[in-house]
Design a protein around this motif. Structure first.
Motif, mmCIF file in Angstrom:
data_model
loop_
_atom_site.group_PDB
_atom_site.id
_atom_site.type_symbol
_atom_site.label_atom_id
_atom_site.label_comp_id
_atom_site.label_asym_id
_atom_site.label_seq_id
_atom_site.Cartn_x
_atom_site.Cartn_y
_atom_site.Cartn_z
ATOM 1 N N GLY B 21 0.818 -1.222 0.000
ATOM 2 C CA GLY B 21 0.000 0.000 0.000
ATOM 3 C C GLY B 21 0.843 1.259 0.000
ATOM 4 O O GLY B 21 0.327 2.349 -0.254
ATOM 5 N N THR B 22 2.122 1.109 0.273
ATOM 6 C CA THR B 22 3.082 2.228 0.263
ATOM 7 C C THR B 22 2.523 3.453 0.994
ATOM 8 O O THR B 22 2.591 4.574 0.498
ATOM 9 C CB THR B 22 3.486 2.631 -1.186
ATOM 10 N N GLY B 23 1.979 3.194 2.158
ATOM 11 C CA GLY B 23 1.485 4.292 2.990
ATOM 12 C C GLY B 23 0.025 4.603 2.783
ATOM 13 O O GLY B 23 -0.609 5.259 3.609
ATOM 14 N N GLY B 24 -0.552 4.158 1.669
ATOM 15 C CA GLY B 24 -1.955 4.467 1.396
ATOM 16 C C GLY B 24 -2.755 3.197 1.171
ATOM 17 O O GLY B 24 -2.478 2.172 1.767
ATOM 18 N N GLY B 25 -3.753 3.333 0.312
ATOM 19 C CA GLY B 25 -4.561 2.152 0.002
ATOM 20 C C GLY B 25 -5.550 1.817 1.088
ATOM 21 O O GLY B 25 -6.322 0.871 0.949
ATOM 22 N N GLY B 26 -5.548 2.588 2.152
ATOM 23 C CA GLY B 26 -6.485 2.310 3.231
ATOM 24 C C GLY B 26 -5.907 1.237 4.132
ATOM 25 O O GLY B 26 -5.263 0.297 3.671
ATOM 26 N N ASP B 27 -6.145 1.366 5.387
ATOM 27 C CA ASP B 27 -5.623 0.415 6.371
ATOM 28 C C ASP B 27 -6.296 -0.942 6.168
ATOM 29 O O ASP B 27 -7.499 -1.066 6.275
ATOM 30 C CB ASP B 27 -5.925 0.945 7.772
ATOM 31 N N PRO B 28 -5.511 -1.981 5.864
ATOM 32 C CA PRO B 28 -6.147 -3.288 5.643
ATOM 33 C C PRO B 28 -6.743 -3.910 6.901
ATOM 34 O O PRO B 28 -7.452 -4.907 6.808
ATOM 35 C CB PRO B 28 -5.023 -4.151 5.068
ATOM 36 N N TYR B 29 -6.499 -3.304 8.067
ATOM 37 C CA TYR B 29 -7.025 -3.887 9.309
ATOM 38 C C TYR B 29 -8.552 -4.013 9.265
ATOM 39 O O TYR B 29 -9.108 -5.068 9.554
ATOM 40 C CB TYR B 29 -6.594 -3.039 10.507
ATOM 41 N N VAL B 30 -9.193 -2.929 8.854
ATOM 42 C CA VAL B 30 -10.654 -2.953 8.758
ATOM 43 C C VAL B 30 -11.092 -3.982 7.725
ATOM 44 O O VAL B 30 -12.019 -4.764 7.951
ATOM 45 C CB VAL B 30 -11.184 -1.551 8.369
#
Lengths: 363, 363
Positions: B21-30
């Motif tokens: 995600g290189t800092g973006g892409g939204g937090d995959p935790y959710v």
């Protein structure tokens, strides 16, 4: 009775539509040129009386959407609204048997005629606003149970968006406005698709005829040097818009206008010729309320129309200028537009105005 | 070879997706929680190797769209992306045979898995970004001739918009972003529908597997007290992302972050532990470029990843804080992402950066 709309109707129709546009609705001048061109290419348009529409017909209203201040600067080709109609037809998997205005005031009296001529469809002599309003949920169609969704939005490069917000017409407006802003501030739309039976139940009838009647009355009075406003008042008595009141005569003293969130908002002030009285008008695309010396004289949904003092030519909010000599009139609206359900959607409170609705003829 | 993705894969997959995600892409935790719930309800997800997809299959990629800063505050129900898929299927008049990520970095590695579990579809092990990018035209799908339109956007209340901007994927992004902003800053989408043959020609292959591999490598190194970054570099050598470079080690000294026009934009600065060197990172949702002492060390489309210095846990731009101890790495991208056509769409100039693209392994 259905009738054939030809080039000869257009000047009167445009003038009348500008009166019913109550300052907004977009200048019908551009629309008139588009209709003229379409009629020259494709022949006259059949205008269907709503009583003659089959109950099972599929009527798809068409319109332009956007801030009038932008419409001025972005002239449509005429094909955009047809693109919106086709996109909605494709989504519905059905072909329209007629189009119809959603709004009989301003340019939106004309756009369905462009569609009708280009697509070879009749246009129904009715609309969903009975005037012009700035937002898409402000339709008698919606007030009486027809949903605006699914709706199609088309841009000048042929882009389309088909929006479905279920039964929430205000949410549909919100999303369509977002798309319209991204399309540069103006778009063309097809929405509130409905059956002929729904047209009869929810539409304000014969408002294309009304617009033509209004424009013709003003012209005819001018031609015989009569008072156009007085003549218009006489002519309106036999329509659903039976009461005309002169609210103010004077000179424009101030105009404050801004384009924000896709709307032209602002206020105008005028001073009477004797200098003793003051007029204030608030608008959101359309004139919403006229106050004389601080007292409400006419408020939405009744019509506040600004006319030039000599020729009774309607003046749109974007054309208001300091020093113009104006006559401001109020016109009553049909009962269908004054029910509690209707006032909840396009009465004063719907625009954030603090005033109670009172019929212009009772003030 | 197709494989079954179960709950057990999710923690590694989410960690690896956050790196990609290189800092973006939204937090995959959710996203991980959403997939976990969907798998518990519907069973494991079949992950199809792209080589196994029928040439005639209809693959409809799904994703979330919006500023990561907003995604943090608006947790999806998991149904929104399915609604987008269904809206696009209805528009196309055809049913998807599989879904696929458009973006393997961040939460968008997870959204197609939620769709797959809920809709009973397999997911193709490939994507169109090979990392995370902020805009929808930044897809190898589009670079190599698949159009994003028609695309469907769905909101949290079940609203949908089907947008068709023809072959102009940047225009599609522009319109969809407008809808997304009006939906509150986050939406779910289905777009770039394509055949299996087009998947094989245009997608970055095996990037779900890659994300899992990256996350697993970091965990395994931690478990045996090895250097996670060094081990990750070893593991990547046998993938299409063959080169890992450590660009910087130090402490975050400044973060400037703003949400504008639907994006999280800003920059971060860090100082080396010896105080002698400075790092600057610019981001638009994702990290775009890393400069050390003013010299470019890694630039898009190559990956600039910020990891915490001890555990190599990836840090998203919205989680960057003053004083964090970080290791910044650069990772090379597959050749499909470095062609002139690809760089025209998501190289430095596409983000308004003045730098030439140079492969991270050559700097």
């Amino acid at each position: 009775m259905s009738w054939q709309l030809t080039e000869e109707h257009l000047t009167d129709l445009a003038r009348g539509a500008a009166v019913l546009g109550t300052g907004g609705g977009g200048d019908p001048y551009v629309g008139r040129l588009l209709v003229q061109q379409a009629i020259r290419e494709s022949g006259p348009v059949t205008v269907l009386d709503p009583s003659e529409v089959d109950d099972e017909a599929l009527v798809i209203p068409t319109a332009q959407m956007g801030a009038p201040t932008v419409v001025h600067e972005k002239i449509p080709s005429g094909e955009e609204a047809v693109t919106a109609l086709r996109a909605l037809e494709a989504h519905l998997g059905a072909e329209a048997t007629a189009t119809m205005p959603i709004e009989c005031g301003g340019i939106n009296s004309m756009i369905p005629l462009v569609v009708a001529a280009r697509a070879g469809l009749p246009v129904v002599d009715a609309d969903g606003m009975g005037r012009a309003f700035p937002e898409l949920q402000m339709e008698t169609f919606g007030v009486y149970g027809v949903t605006g969704s699914p709706m199609a939005v088309a841009g000048e490069r042929g882009e389309t968006a088909v929006i479905d917000a279920g039964a929430d017409n205000a949410r549909m407006e919100w999303l369509a406005r977002g798309v319209t802003i991204r399309l540069g501030g103006v778009a063309h739309i097809a929405e509130y698709s409905m059956s002929g039976a729904e047209v009869k139940r929810t539409a304000i009838p014969r408002t294309l005829t009304l617009a033509h009647t209004v424009g013709k009355a003003i012209r005819e009075a001018r031609e015989r040097n009569a008072d156009p406003v007085a003549h218009l008042g006489e002519v309106l008595k036999s329509t659903l818009y039976g009461h005309l009141r002169v609210l103010f005569r004077g000179k424009v003293s101030d105009v404050e206008r801004r384009t924000e969130a896709g709307f032209a908002r602002g206020r105008a002030a005028a001073v009477s010729f004797d200098g003793e009285h003051e007029l204030e008008i608030e608008f959101q695309n359309e004139n919403l309320v006229a106050l004389v010396d601080g007292e409400v004289r006419c408020v939405v949904p009744d019509l506040v129309c600004v006319l030039d003092a000599e020729q009774a030519e309607p003046i749109t909010t974007e054309s208001l200028r300091y020093g113009q000599r104006i006559t401001v009139i109020g016109i009553s609206t049909p009962e269908l537009m004054r029910t509690p359900e209707a006032l909840a959607v396009f009465g004063p409170a719907a625009f954030g105005l603090p005033h109670e609705f009172r019929p212009v003829e009772d003030i």
